[in-house]
Design a protein around this motif. Structure first.
Motif, PDB file in Angstrom:
ATOM      1  N   ARG A   2      24.064 -16.268 -17.268  1.00 52.39           N
ATOM      2  CA  ARG A   2      22.919 -16.321 -18.172  1.00 52.39           C
ATOM      3  C   ARG A   2      21.803 -15.408 -17.685  1.00 52.39           C
ATOM      4  O   ARG A   2      21.179 -14.721 -18.472  1.00 52.39           O
ATOM      5  CB  ARG A   2      22.423 -17.756 -18.309  1.00 52.39           C
ATOM      6  N   GLN A   3      21.559 -15.359 -16.355  1.00 54.33           N
ATOM      7  CA  GLN A   3      20.519 -14.494 -15.828  1.00 54.33           C
ATOM      8  C   GLN A   3      20.849 -13.037 -16.099  1.00 54.33           C
ATOM      9  O   GLN A   3      19.971 -12.261 -16.450  1.00 54.33           O
ATOM     10  CB  GLN A   3      20.322 -14.728 -14.342  1.00 54.33           C
ATOM     11  N   GLN A   4      22.109 -12.656 -15.960  1.00 50.53           N
ATOM     12  CA  GLN A   4      22.497 -11.284 -16.253  1.00 50.53           C
ATOM     13  C   GLN A   4      22.274 -10.978 -17.726  1.00 50.53           C
ATOM     14  O   GLN A   4      21.862  -9.884 -18.087  1.00 50.53           O
ATOM     15  CB  GLN A   4      23.959 -11.054 -15.890  1.00 50.53           C
ATOM     16  N   SER A   5      22.538 -11.954 -18.587  1.00 54.49           N
ATOM     17  CA  SER A   5      22.342 -11.765 -20.021  1.00 54.49           C
ATOM     18  C   SER A   5      20.869 -11.589 -20.349  1.00 54.49           C
ATOM     19  O   SER A   5      20.497 -10.727 -21.136  1.00 54.49           O
ATOM     20  CB  SER A   5      22.906 -12.959 -20.788  1.00 54.49           C
ATOM     21  N   THR A   9      18.904  -8.278 -21.875  1.00 51.77           N
ATOM     22  CA  THR A   9      18.022  -8.329 -23.033  1.00 51.77           C
ATOM     23  C   THR A   9      16.655  -7.760 -22.696  1.00 51.77           C
ATOM     24  O   THR A   9      16.078  -7.006 -23.478  1.00 51.77           O
ATOM     25  CB  THR A   9      17.887  -9.774 -23.552  1.00 51.77           C
ATOM     26  N   LEU A  10      16.124  -8.088 -21.521  1.00 52.29           N
ATOM     27  CA  LEU A  10      14.848  -7.509 -21.115  1.00 52.29           C
ATOM     28  C   LEU A  10      14.960  -6.000 -20.976  1.00 52.29           C
ATOM     29  O   LEU A  10      14.048  -5.273 -21.348  1.00 52.29           O
ATOM     30  CB  LEU A  10      14.386  -8.114 -19.793  1.00 52.29           C
ATOM     31  N   LEU A  53      14.324 -13.394 -12.180  1.00 53.53           N
ATOM     32  CA  LEU A  53      14.553 -12.352 -13.188  1.00 53.53           C
ATOM     33  C   LEU A  53      13.545 -11.221 -13.050  1.00 53.53           C
ATOM     34  O   LEU A  53      13.909 -10.043 -13.160  1.00 53.53           O
ATOM     35  CB  LEU A  53      14.483 -12.945 -14.592  1.00 53.53           C
ATOM     36  N   ASP A  54      12.286 -11.564 -12.797  1.00 53.97           N
ATOM     37  CA  ASP A  54      11.255 -10.535 -12.636  1.00 53.97           C
ATOM     38  C   ASP A  54      11.595  -9.612 -11.473  1.00 53.97           C
ATOM     39  O   ASP A  54      11.489  -8.392 -11.580  1.00 53.97           O
ATOM     40  CB  ASP A  54       9.884 -11.174 -12.407  1.00 53.97           C
ATOM     41  N   ALA A  55      12.003 -10.194 -10.344  1.00 55.80           N
ATOM     42  CA  ALA A  55      12.333  -9.395  -9.158  1.00 55.80           C
ATOM     43  C   ALA A  55      13.502  -8.452  -9.443  1.00 55.80           C
ATOM     44  O   ALA A  55      13.459  -7.266  -9.078  1.00 55.80           O
ATOM     45  CB  ALA A  55      12.653 -10.313  -7.981  1.00 55.80           C
ATOM     46  N   LYS A  56      14.528  -8.957 -10.095  1.00 59.20           N
ATOM     47  CA  LYS A  56      15.684  -8.121 -10.423  1.00 59.20           C
ATOM     48  C   LYS A  56      15.295  -7.009 -11.396  1.00 59.20           C
ATOM     49  O   LYS A  56      15.744  -5.870 -11.277  1.00 59.20           O
ATOM     50  CB  LYS A  56      16.804  -8.969 -11.019  1.00 59.20           C
ATOM     51  N   PHE A  57      14.471  -7.353 -12.353  1.00 60.67           N
ATOM     52  CA  PHE A  57      14.046  -6.370 -13.346  1.00 60.67           C
ATOM     53  C   PHE A  57      13.229  -5.261 -12.693  1.00 60.67           C
ATOM     54  O   PHE A  57      13.457  -4.080 -12.940  1.00 60.67           O
ATOM     55  CB  PHE A  57      13.235  -7.060 -14.445  1.00 60.67           C
ATOM     56  N   MET A  58      12.284  -5.634 -11.844  1.00 66.47           N
ATOM     57  CA  MET A  58      11.435  -4.633 -11.196  1.00 66.47           C
ATOM     58  C   MET A  58      12.238  -3.770 -10.212  1.00 66.47           C
ATOM     59  O   MET A  58      11.912  -2.606 -10.003  1.00 66.47           O
ATOM     60  CB  MET A  58      10.243  -5.293 -10.520  1.00 66.47           C
ATOM     61  N   PHE A  61      13.835  -1.330 -12.615  1.00 69.40           N
ATOM     62  CA  PHE A  61      12.829  -0.485 -13.261  1.00 69.40           C
ATOM     63  C   PHE A  61      11.590  -0.438 -12.368  1.00 69.40           C
ATOM     64  O   PHE A  61      10.608  -1.139 -12.629  1.00 69.40           O
ATOM     65  CB  PHE A  61      12.476  -1.027 -14.653  1.00 69.40           C
ATOM     66  N   PRO A  62      11.608   0.384 -11.318  1.00 68.95           N
ATOM     67  CA  PRO A  62      10.514   0.385 -10.344  1.00 68.95           C
ATOM     68  C   PRO A  62       9.162   0.831 -10.902  1.00 68.95           C
ATOM     69  O   PRO A  62       8.134   0.570 -10.295  1.00 68.95           O
ATOM     70  CB  PRO A  62      11.010   1.349  -9.254  1.00 68.95           C
ATOM     71  N   GLU A  63       9.155   1.460 -12.076  1.00 76.87           N
ATOM     72  CA  GLU A  63       7.871   1.829 -12.678  1.00 76.87           C
ATOM     73  C   GLU A  63       7.092   0.598 -13.133  1.00 76.87           C
ATOM     74  O   GLU A  63       5.889   0.646 -13.328  1.00 76.87           O
ATOM     75  CB  GLU A  63       8.059   2.819 -13.839  1.00 76.87           C
ATOM     76  N   VAL A  64       7.782  -0.525 -13.313  1.00 76.67           N
ATOM     77  CA  VAL A  64       7.127  -1.796 -13.634  1.00 76.67           C
ATOM     78  C   VAL A  64       6.879  -2.517 -12.315  1.00 76.67           C
ATOM     79  O   VAL A  64       7.807  -2.885 -11.613  1.00 76.67           O
ATOM     80  CB  VAL A  64       8.009  -2.662 -14.569  1.00 76.67           C
ATOM     81  N   THR A  65       5.609  -2.682 -11.975  1.00 74.60           N
ATOM     82  CA  THR A  65       5.261  -3.293 -10.692  1.00 74.60           C
ATOM     83  C   THR A  65       4.756  -4.722 -10.826  1.00 74.60           C
ATOM     84  O   THR A  65       4.585  -5.411  -9.834  1.00 74.60           O
ATOM     85  CB  THR A  65       4.190  -2.455  -9.969  1.00 74.60           C
ATOM     86  N   LYS A  66       4.518  -5.153 -12.061  1.00 71.77           N
ATOM     87  CA  LYS A  66       4.060  -6.520 -12.291  1.00 71.77           C
ATOM     88  C   LYS A  66       4.550  -6.976 -13.661  1.00 71.77           C
ATOM     89  O   LYS A  66       4.553  -6.197 -14.613  1.00 71.77           O
ATOM     90  CB  LYS A  66       2.528  -6.603 -12.237  1.00 71.77           C
ATOM     91  N   ILE A  67       4.946  -8.226 -13.729  1.00 69.32           N
ATOM     92  CA  ILE A  67       5.347  -8.812 -15.010  1.00 69.32           C
ATOM     93  C   ILE A  67       4.526 -10.071 -15.194  1.00 69.32           C
ATOM     94  O   ILE A  67       4.531 -10.969 -14.340  1.00 69.32           O
ATOM     95  CB  ILE A  67       6.851  -9.145 -15.045  1.00 69.32           C
TER      96      ILE A  67
END
Length: 149
Positions: A2-5, A9-10, A53-58, A61-67
Protein backbone atom coordinates in the motif's frame (compact mmCIF):
# COMPACT_ATOMS: atom_id res chain seq x y z
CA UNK A 1 2.49 -2.73 -0.99
CA UNK A 2 0.00 0.00 0.00
CA UNK A 3 2.85 2.41 0.79
CA UNK A 4 4.39 1.76 -2.62
CA UNK A 5 1.00 2.43 -4.20
CA UNK A 6 0.55 5.69 -2.34
CA UNK A 7 4.11 6.67 -3.23
CA UNK A 8 3.39 6.01 -6.92
CA UNK A 9 0.24 8.13 -6.73
CA UNK A 10 2.14 10.99 -5.11
CA UNK A 11 4.78 10.71 -7.79
CA UNK A 12 2.05 10.90 -10.43
CA UNK A 13 0.56 13.97 -8.80
CA UNK A 14 3.93 15.63 -8.32
CA UNK A 15 4.69 15.26 -11.98
CA UNK A 16 1.55 17.32 -12.59
CA UNK A 17 2.40 20.07 -10.13
CA UNK A 18 6.22 20.05 -10.33
CA UNK A 19 6.38 22.79 -12.98
CA UNK A 20 4.30 25.02 -10.67
CA UNK A 21 6.43 24.32 -7.59
CA UNK A 22 8.05 27.67 -6.87
CA UNK A 23 9.22 26.61 -3.43
CA UNK A 24 10.63 23.31 -2.31
CA UNK A 25 7.63 22.53 -0.16
CA UNK A 26 4.90 20.17 -1.31
CA UNK A 27 1.48 20.98 0.17
CA UNK A 28 -0.82 17.98 0.60
CA UNK A 29 -4.42 18.94 1.36
CA UNK A 30 -7.02 16.62 2.83
CA UNK A 31 -10.46 18.21 2.96
CA UNK A 32 -11.29 16.22 6.13
CA UNK A 33 -9.58 14.16 8.83
CA UNK A 34 -10.56 11.07 6.81
CA UNK A 35 -8.48 12.27 3.87
CA UNK A 36 -5.08 11.00 5.04
CA UNK A 37 -2.78 8.15 4.08
CA UNK A 38 -4.08 6.01 6.96
CA UNK A 39 -7.68 7.15 7.20
CA UNK A 40 -9.50 6.16 10.37
CA UNK A 41 -6.31 5.11 12.14
CA UNK A 42 -5.06 6.49 15.46
CA UNK A 43 -3.04 9.71 15.15
CA UNK A 44 0.27 7.97 15.88
CA UNK A 45 -0.34 5.52 13.00
CA UNK A 46 -1.27 8.35 10.62
CA UNK A 47 1.92 10.19 11.65
CA UNK A 48 4.15 7.12 11.22
CA UNK A 49 2.73 6.25 7.79
CA UNK A 50 2.85 9.87 6.64
CA UNK A 51 6.40 10.45 7.89
CA UNK A 52 7.59 7.25 6.19
CA UNK A 53 5.97 8.17 2.88
CA UNK A 54 7.29 11.73 3.07
CA UNK A 55 10.86 10.49 3.64
CA UNK A 56 10.68 8.07 0.72
CA UNK A 57 9.17 10.71 -1.52
CA UNK A 58 11.80 13.32 -0.69
CA UNK A 59 14.54 10.74 -1.28
CA UNK A 60 13.16 10.12 -4.78
CA UNK A 61 12.48 13.83 -5.45
CA UNK A 62 15.27 15.73 -3.66
CA UNK A 63 14.03 19.09 -4.98
CA UNK A 64 11.18 18.71 -2.46
CA UNK A 65 12.69 19.38 0.95
CA UNK A 66 9.51 19.67 2.99
CA UNK A 67 6.03 18.20 2.78
CA UNK A 68 3.20 19.75 4.75
CA UNK A 69 -0.12 18.02 5.34
CA UNK A 70 -3.41 19.73 6.14
CA UNK A 71 -6.24 17.26 6.78
CA UNK A 72 -8.82 18.32 9.35
CA UNK A 73 -12.52 18.81 9.78
CA UNK A 74 -15.50 16.65 8.93
CA UNK A 75 -16.26 14.92 5.67
CA UNK A 76 -19.36 17.10 5.22
CA UNK A 77 -17.19 20.24 5.46
CA UNK A 78 -14.65 19.04 2.88
CA UNK A 79 -15.95 21.07 -0.06
CA UNK A 80 -16.15 24.21 2.06
CA UNK A 81 -12.62 23.70 3.35
CA UNK A 82 -11.25 23.24 -0.16
CA UNK A 83 -13.08 26.29 -1.52
CA UNK A 84 -12.03 28.43 1.45
CA UNK A 85 -8.40 27.34 1.14
CA UNK A 86 -8.37 28.19 -2.56
CA UNK A 87 -10.08 31.55 -2.01
CA UNK A 88 -7.59 32.38 0.75
CA UNK A 89 -4.71 31.54 -1.58
CA UNK A 90 -3.50 28.69 0.61
CA UNK A 91 -0.96 26.58 -1.27
CA UNK A 92 -2.39 23.24 -2.43
CA UNK A 93 -0.32 20.96 -4.63
CA UNK A 94 -1.95 17.58 -3.98
CA UNK A 95 -5.45 16.74 -2.73
CA UNK A 96 -6.00 13.42 -0.95
CA UNK A 97 -9.67 12.44 -0.98
CA UNK A 98 -12.19 9.84 -2.05
CA UNK A 99 -13.65 9.60 -5.56
CA UNK A 100 -17.07 10.85 -4.46
CA UNK A 101 -16.11 14.53 -3.94
CA UNK A 102 -13.93 14.44 -7.05
CA UNK A 103 -16.90 13.32 -9.17
CA UNK A 104 -19.67 15.28 -7.51
CA UNK A 105 -17.98 18.59 -6.78
CA UNK A 106 -14.27 19.14 -7.28
CA UNK A 107 -14.06 18.37 -11.01
CA UNK A 108 -17.47 19.79 -11.91
CA UNK A 109 -16.76 23.06 -10.08
CA UNK A 110 -13.31 23.44 -11.65
CA UNK A 111 -11.51 23.14 -8.30
CA UNK A 112 -8.97 20.62 -9.63
CA UNK A 113 -7.20 19.94 -12.93
CA UNK A 114 -7.43 16.74 -15.00
CA UNK A 115 -4.49 14.31 -14.96
CA UNK A 116 -5.13 12.45 -18.23
CA UNK A 117 -1.61 12.83 -19.62
CA UNK A 118 0.00 11.60 -16.42
CA UNK A 119 -2.31 8.61 -16.07
CA UNK A 120 -1.58 7.71 -19.70
CA UNK A 121 2.11 7.34 -18.84
CA UNK A 122 1.26 4.94 -15.99
CA UNK A 123 -1.60 3.11 -17.70
CA UNK A 124 -0.14 -0.35 -17.15
CA UNK A 125 0.08 0.14 -13.38
CA UNK A 126 -3.66 0.56 -12.76
CA UNK A 127 -6.05 -2.32 -12.19
CA UNK A 128 -9.14 -2.43 -14.42
CA UNK A 129 -11.82 -0.01 -13.27
CA UNK A 130 -9.63 2.03 -10.93
CA UNK A 131 -9.46 5.13 -13.12
CA UNK A 132 -13.08 5.09 -14.25
CA UNK A 133 -14.24 6.22 -10.79
CA UNK A 134 -12.31 9.44 -11.31
CA UNK A 135 -13.47 10.09 -14.88
CA UNK A 136 -15.92 12.94 -15.44
CA UNK A 137 -16.83 14.36 -18.83
CA UNK A 138 -14.28 12.13 -20.56
CA UNK A 139 -11.37 13.45 -18.47
CA UNK A 140 -9.49 11.77 -15.62
CA UNK A 141 -9.39 13.88 -12.46
CA UNK A 142 -7.51 11.63 -10.05
CA UNK A 143 -6.30 8.16 -9.24
CA UNK A 144 -6.71 5.71 -6.39
CA UNK A 145 -3.94 4.66 -4.03
CA UNK A 146 -4.63 0.94 -3.72
CA UNK A 147 -5.06 -0.18 -7.34
CA UNK A 148 -1.54 0.67 -8.40
CA UNK A 149 0.71 -2.34 -8.72
Amino acid sequence: MRQQSIFATLALTTALIAPQLSAKELHVFGPSTWDTFAAGSPEEVVKKVTDDLDAKFMAKFPEVTKISHDARGTVSDGLSRLRNAQLAGDPIDVIVCAANPVNTSYARLGLIRPVDALVEHMKGRFTPGSVENFTVGGKIWGSRFQPLT
